[in-house]
Design a protein around this motif. Structure first.
Motif, PDB file in Angstrom:
ATOM      1  N   PHE A 152       4.016   2.223   2.504  1.00 18.27           N
ATOM      2  CA  PHE A 152       4.819   3.257   1.954  1.00 18.27           C
ATOM      3  C   PHE A 152       4.215   4.634   2.207  1.00 18.27           C
ATOM      4  O   PHE A 152       2.725   4.580   1.976  1.00 18.27           O
ATOM      5  CB  PHE A 152       5.128   3.134   0.454  1.00 18.27           C
ATOM      6  CG  PHE A 152       6.015   2.093   0.066  1.00 18.27           C
ATOM      7  CD1 PHE A 152       7.597   2.134   0.044  1.00 18.27           C
ATOM      8  CD2 PHE A 152       5.458   0.763  -0.093  1.00 18.27           C
ATOM      9  CE1 PHE A 152       8.005   0.974  -0.237  1.00 18.27           C
ATOM     10  CE2 PHE A 152       6.061  -0.352  -0.546  1.00 18.27           C
ATOM     11  CZ  PHE A 152       7.380  -0.300  -0.637  1.00 18.27           C
ATOM     12  N   GLY A 153       4.810   5.487   2.697  1.00 18.96           N
ATOM     13  CA  GLY A 153       4.285   6.663   2.830  1.00 18.96           C
ATOM     14  C   GLY A 153       4.758   8.109   2.070  1.00 18.96           C
ATOM     15  O   GLY A 153       5.949   8.229   2.533  1.00 18.96           O
ATOM     16  N   GLN A 154       4.061   8.713   1.338  1.00 21.47           N
ATOM     17  CA  GLN A 154       4.671   9.906   0.574  1.00 21.47           C
ATOM     18  C   GLN A 154       4.355  11.167   1.344  1.00 21.47           C
ATOM     19  O   GLN A 154       3.005  11.437   1.514  1.00 21.47           O
ATOM     20  CB  GLN A 154       4.027   9.776  -0.785  1.00 21.47           C
ATOM     21  CG  GLN A 154       4.658  11.037  -1.564  1.00 21.47           C
ATOM     22  CD  GLN A 154       3.956  10.892  -3.041  1.00 21.47           C
ATOM     23  OE1 GLN A 154       3.983  10.053  -3.885  1.00 21.47           O
ATOM     24  NE2 GLN A 154       3.340  12.192  -3.453  1.00 21.47           N
ATOM     25  N   THR A 155       5.132  12.022   1.442  1.00 21.46           N
ATOM     26  CA  THR A 155       4.930  13.176   2.381  1.00 21.46           C
ATOM     27  C   THR A 155       5.438  14.422   1.672  1.00 21.46           C
ATOM     28  O   THR A 155       6.219  14.252   0.578  1.00 21.46           O
ATOM     29  CB  THR A 155       5.651  13.077   3.729  1.00 21.46           C
ATOM     30  OG1 THR A 155       7.119  12.873   3.440  1.00 21.46           O
ATOM     31  CG2 THR A 155       5.200  12.005   4.613  1.00 21.46           C
ATOM     32  N   MET A 156       5.243  15.489   1.999  1.00 30.40           N
ATOM     33  CA  MET A 156       5.508  16.676   1.391  1.00 30.40           C
ATOM     34  C   MET A 156       6.966  17.315   1.670  1.00 30.40           C
ATOM     35  O   MET A 156       7.422  17.951   1.243  1.00 30.40           O
ATOM     36  CB  MET A 156       4.652  17.965   1.595  1.00 30.40           C
ATOM     37  CG  MET A 156       3.085  17.820   1.013  1.00 30.40           C
ATOM     38  SD  MET A 156       3.238  18.122  -0.782  1.00 30.40           S
ATOM     39  CE  MET A 156       3.309  20.022  -0.616  1.00 30.40           C
ATOM     40  N   THR A 157       7.110  16.660   3.070  1.00 25.18           N
ATOM     41  CA  THR A 157       8.369  17.304   3.766  1.00 25.18           C
ATOM     42  C   THR A 157       9.123  16.053   4.226  1.00 25.18           C
ATOM     43  O   THR A 157       8.539  14.979   4.399  1.00 25.18           O
ATOM     44  CB  THR A 157       8.433  18.374   4.902  1.00 25.18           C
ATOM     45  OG1 THR A 157       7.593  17.897   5.870  1.00 25.18           O
ATOM     46  CG2 THR A 157       7.653  19.391   4.365  1.00 25.18           C
ATOM     47  N   THR A 158      10.423  16.273   4.897  1.00 24.21           N
ATOM     48  CA  THR A 158      10.901  14.927   5.535  1.00 24.21           C
ATOM     49  C   THR A 158      10.675  15.083   7.137  1.00 24.21           C
ATOM     50  O   THR A 158      11.312  14.211   7.940  1.00 24.21           O
ATOM     51  CB  THR A 158      12.319  14.859   5.361  1.00 24.21           C
ATOM     52  OG1 THR A 158      13.091  16.142   5.559  1.00 24.21           O
ATOM     53  CG2 THR A 158      12.746  14.557   3.397  1.00 24.21           C
ATOM     54  N   ASP A 159      10.046  15.954   7.428  1.00 21.92           N
ATOM     55  CA  ASP A 159       9.950  16.391   8.896  1.00 21.92           C
ATOM     56  C   ASP A 159       9.573  15.180   9.837  1.00 21.92           C
ATOM     57  O   ASP A 159       9.936  14.948  10.911  1.00 21.92           O
ATOM     58  CB  ASP A 159       8.767  17.609   9.011  1.00 21.92           C
ATOM     59  CG  ASP A 159       9.463  18.884   8.428  1.00 21.92           C
ATOM     60  OD1 ASP A 159      10.471  18.822   8.143  1.00 21.92           O
ATOM     61  OD2 ASP A 159       8.602  19.563   8.524  1.00 21.92           O
ATOM     62  N   HIS A 160       8.612  14.317   9.161  1.00 22.71           N
ATOM     63  CA  HIS A 160       8.100  13.285  10.431  1.00 22.71           C
ATOM     64  C   HIS A 160       8.405  11.865   9.668  1.00 22.71           C
ATOM     65  O   HIS A 160       8.065  10.708   9.982  1.00 22.71           O
ATOM     66  CB  HIS A 160       6.779  13.525  10.291  1.00 22.71           C
ATOM     67  CG  HIS A 160       5.969  14.649  10.696  1.00 22.71           C
ATOM     68  ND1 HIS A 160       6.107  14.927  12.030  1.00 22.71           N
ATOM     69  CD2 HIS A 160       5.413  15.554  10.055  1.00 22.71           C
ATOM     70  CE1 HIS A 160       5.590  16.023  12.251  1.00 22.71           C
ATOM     71  NE2 HIS A 160       5.255  16.873  11.032  1.00 22.71           N
TER      72      HIS A 160
ATOM     73  N   LEU B 187       0.715  -1.331  -0.015  1.00 18.64           N
ATOM     74  CA  LEU B 187      -0.075   0.086  -0.018  1.00 18.64           C
ATOM     75  C   LEU B 187       0.902   1.315  -0.002  1.00 18.64           C
ATOM     76  O   LEU B 187       1.855   1.231   0.906  1.00 18.64           O
ATOM     77  CB  LEU B 187      -0.717   0.129   1.332  1.00 18.64           C
ATOM     78  CG  LEU B 187      -1.864   1.516   1.536  1.00 18.64           C
ATOM     79  CD1 LEU B 187      -2.739   1.364   0.663  1.00 18.64           C
ATOM     80  CD2 LEU B 187      -2.075   1.070   2.949  1.00 18.64           C
ATOM     81  N   LEU B 188       0.282   2.216  -0.886  1.00 18.36           N
ATOM     82  CA  LEU B 188       1.121   3.496  -0.784  1.00 18.36           C
ATOM     83  C   LEU B 188       0.028   4.592  -0.061  1.00 18.36           C
ATOM     84  O   LEU B 188      -1.151   4.472  -0.721  1.00 18.36           O
ATOM     85  CB  LEU B 188       1.352   3.939  -2.210  1.00 18.36           C
ATOM     86  CG  LEU B 188       1.919   5.600  -2.374  1.00 18.36           C
ATOM     87  CD1 LEU B 188       3.093   5.788  -1.546  1.00 18.36           C
ATOM     88  CD2 LEU B 188       2.052   5.866  -3.750  1.00 18.36           C
ATOM     89  N   ILE B 189       0.475   5.141   0.802  1.00 17.97           N
ATOM     90  CA  ILE B 189      -0.305   6.306   1.514  1.00 17.97           C
ATOM     91  C   ILE B 189       0.399   7.690   1.142  1.00 17.97           C
ATOM     92  O   ILE B 189       1.222   8.098   1.589  1.00 17.97           O
ATOM     93  CB  ILE B 189      -0.398   6.000   3.004  1.00 17.97           C
ATOM     94  CG1 ILE B 189      -0.938   4.773   3.375  1.00 17.97           C
ATOM     95  CG2 ILE B 189      -1.362   7.213   3.500  1.00 17.97           C
ATOM     96  CD1 ILE B 189      -0.924   4.301   4.830  1.00 17.97           C
ATOM     97  N   VAL B 190      -0.485   8.439   0.234  1.00 17.45           N
ATOM     98  CA  VAL B 190       0.054   9.728  -0.123  1.00 17.45           C
ATOM     99  C   VAL B 190      -0.593  10.642   1.202  1.00 17.45           C
ATOM    100  O   VAL B 190      -1.845  10.932   1.125  1.00 17.45           O
ATOM    101  CB  VAL B 190      -0.485  10.261  -1.416  1.00 17.45           C
ATOM    102  CG1 VAL B 190      -0.035  11.778  -1.730  1.00 17.45           C
ATOM    103  CG2 VAL B 190      -0.186   9.113  -2.451  1.00 17.45           C
ATOM    104  N   GLY B 191       0.097  11.177   1.969  1.00 17.90           N
ATOM    105  CA  GLY B 191      -0.317  12.088   2.837  1.00 17.90           C
ATOM    106  C   GLY B 191      -0.644  11.223   4.237  1.00 17.90           C
ATOM    107  O   GLY B 191      -1.831  11.182   4.694  1.00 17.90           O
ATOM    108  N   PRO B 192       0.370  10.464   4.714  1.00 12.02           N
ATOM    109  CA  PRO B 192       0.184   9.687   5.901  1.00 12.02           C
ATOM    110  C   PRO B 192       0.141  10.602   7.150  1.00 12.02           C
ATOM    111  O   PRO B 192       1.128  10.519   8.163  1.00 12.02           O
ATOM    112  CB  PRO B 192       1.588   8.759   5.991  1.00 12.02           C
ATOM    113  CG  PRO B 192       2.374   9.632   5.396  1.00 12.02           C
ATOM    114  CD  PRO B 192       1.878  10.571   4.444  1.00 12.02           C
ATOM    115  N   GLY B 193      -0.677  11.334   7.630  1.00 13.72           N
ATOM    116  CA  GLY B 193      -1.084  12.324   8.778  1.00 13.72           C
ATOM    117  C   GLY B 193      -1.783  11.165   9.861  1.00 13.72           C
ATOM    118  O   GLY B 193      -1.803  10.157   9.919  1.00 13.72           O
TER     119      GLY B 193
END
Length: 341
Positions: free
Chosen positions: A107-115, A81-87
């Protein structure tokens, strides 16, 4: 069987595209969506015909200048599974998905590497928007909000291009596009806000259209909440607000939104729009009365002082529940708080 053409746009724009068909429910409404430069969905209960997408377009080439390390450890599996926006919601989806498929990769796709460190600890392999994968994913869910991007439909299309077309591509949208502001009742087949009236709903509807083009599914979620997150916590912090107290709200707990999303993902459906809510609408005043009554919060809400402004709507997703065999863990906000209505 009735098919109805969309209430989504009445702005007089001529659209010459072949309509894209997607599933609705038994007493369905078919609406024509006149969005410039994209095709209009045609709601119906039969198998969708994706006229605008050639059969092989799910396998469009993607550059592989950057490869996620995890994708080379034996490739992408059948239940990955790919989660775009793993909040908040995306992480709950990950937990539920791993319960269903213990050996899968997530897998988790994020806007930044902060988390990214947090995601790794949860067993989610993080990546950025620029990451290119050597393989596509059988399951993709898009949970990212539109607030952090200038091209939300474009970002949704990028996510769709990471889908292999095998399992499910799911977009978590909002119930905002349902066109009702008089506290009236609305279900999955309710009328849609016309394009051009509201920039917020325009963005959502255009993103939904992209999803339906690819054969993906949409779940329109009511107001998400948990104990210390949601409209009630904001209003509690404010103490008093100059908005009308009789505006009707619709809610769904984060855990229930996650379980509904996982249920849809597992069904492997094509071009369906679902609705996520607890079927217990309540007014702003009723919501905050329950908060005060619960004794779970240190502060007390003082009140709403407004007397004008639009009202809300009363959502009902009985058709979604019947189609999917799904029920929420928290049937109402009152039951979640452990108090009587």
């Amino acid at each position: 069987m009735a098919t109805i053409t969309a209430a989504t746009s009445r702005i007089g724009i001529q659209c010459n595209f072949e309509p894209l068909k997607h599933h609705n429910f038994n007493s369905c409404i078919k609406f024509s969506l006149s969005i410039p430069s994209i095709s209009s969905p045609n709601f119906s209960f039969h198998k969708p015909s994706l006229h605008t997408m050639p059969a092989n377009s799910f396998r469009a080439n993607a550059s592989s200048a950057i490869e996620l390390e995890a994708s080379s450890r034996g490739g992408i599996g059948a239940n990955d599974l790919l989660i775009v926006g793993p909040g908040v919601l995306g992480r709950l989806v990950a937990e539920r998905w791993r319960e269903e498929y213990p050996g899968c990769q997530i897998f988790g796709q994020t806007m930044t590497t902060d988390h990214h460190d947090e995601l790794i600890k949860m067993g989610i392999s993080p990546s950025s928007r620029e990451t290119k994968f050597t393989s596509k994913f059988p399951y993709v869910i898009y949970c990212a909000p539109p607030s952090r991007t200038e091209d939300y439909p474009g970002d949704v299309r990028d996510a769709a291009l990471k889908w292999s077309g095998e399992g499910t591509f799911l977009f978590t949208s909002s119930s905002a596009p349902y066109d009702c502001s008089d506290n009236g009742s609305v279900d999955e087949d309710g009328p849609i806000v016309p394009i051009g009236r509201n920039p917020r709903t325009d963005i959502l509807l255009k993103a939904e259209e992209v999803v339906l083009e690819f054969g993906g599914c949409v779940v329109r979620l009511a107001g998400l909440y948990k104990e210390f997150r949601g409209a009630h916590t904001y209003w509690l912090h404010k103490g008093t607000l100059d908005i009308r107290p009789d505006h009707i709200l619709n809610l769904i707990h984060y855990e229930d939104a996650a379980s509904l999303s996982v249920t849809i993902l597992k069904k492997r459906l094509r071009s369906w729009i679902f609705l996520g809510c607890d079927n217990h609408p309540l007014s702003r005043q009723e919501l905050m009365d329950l908060v005060n009554k619960s004794g779970k919060f240190e502060k007390k809400f003082e009140g709403f002082t407004g007397t004008s402004g639009p009202l809300g709507k009363k959502l009902n997703n009985s058709k979604t529940r019947a189609e999917l065999g799904w029920e929420p863990k928290y049937p109402s906000f009152a039951q979640f708080l452990g108090v009587s209505d």
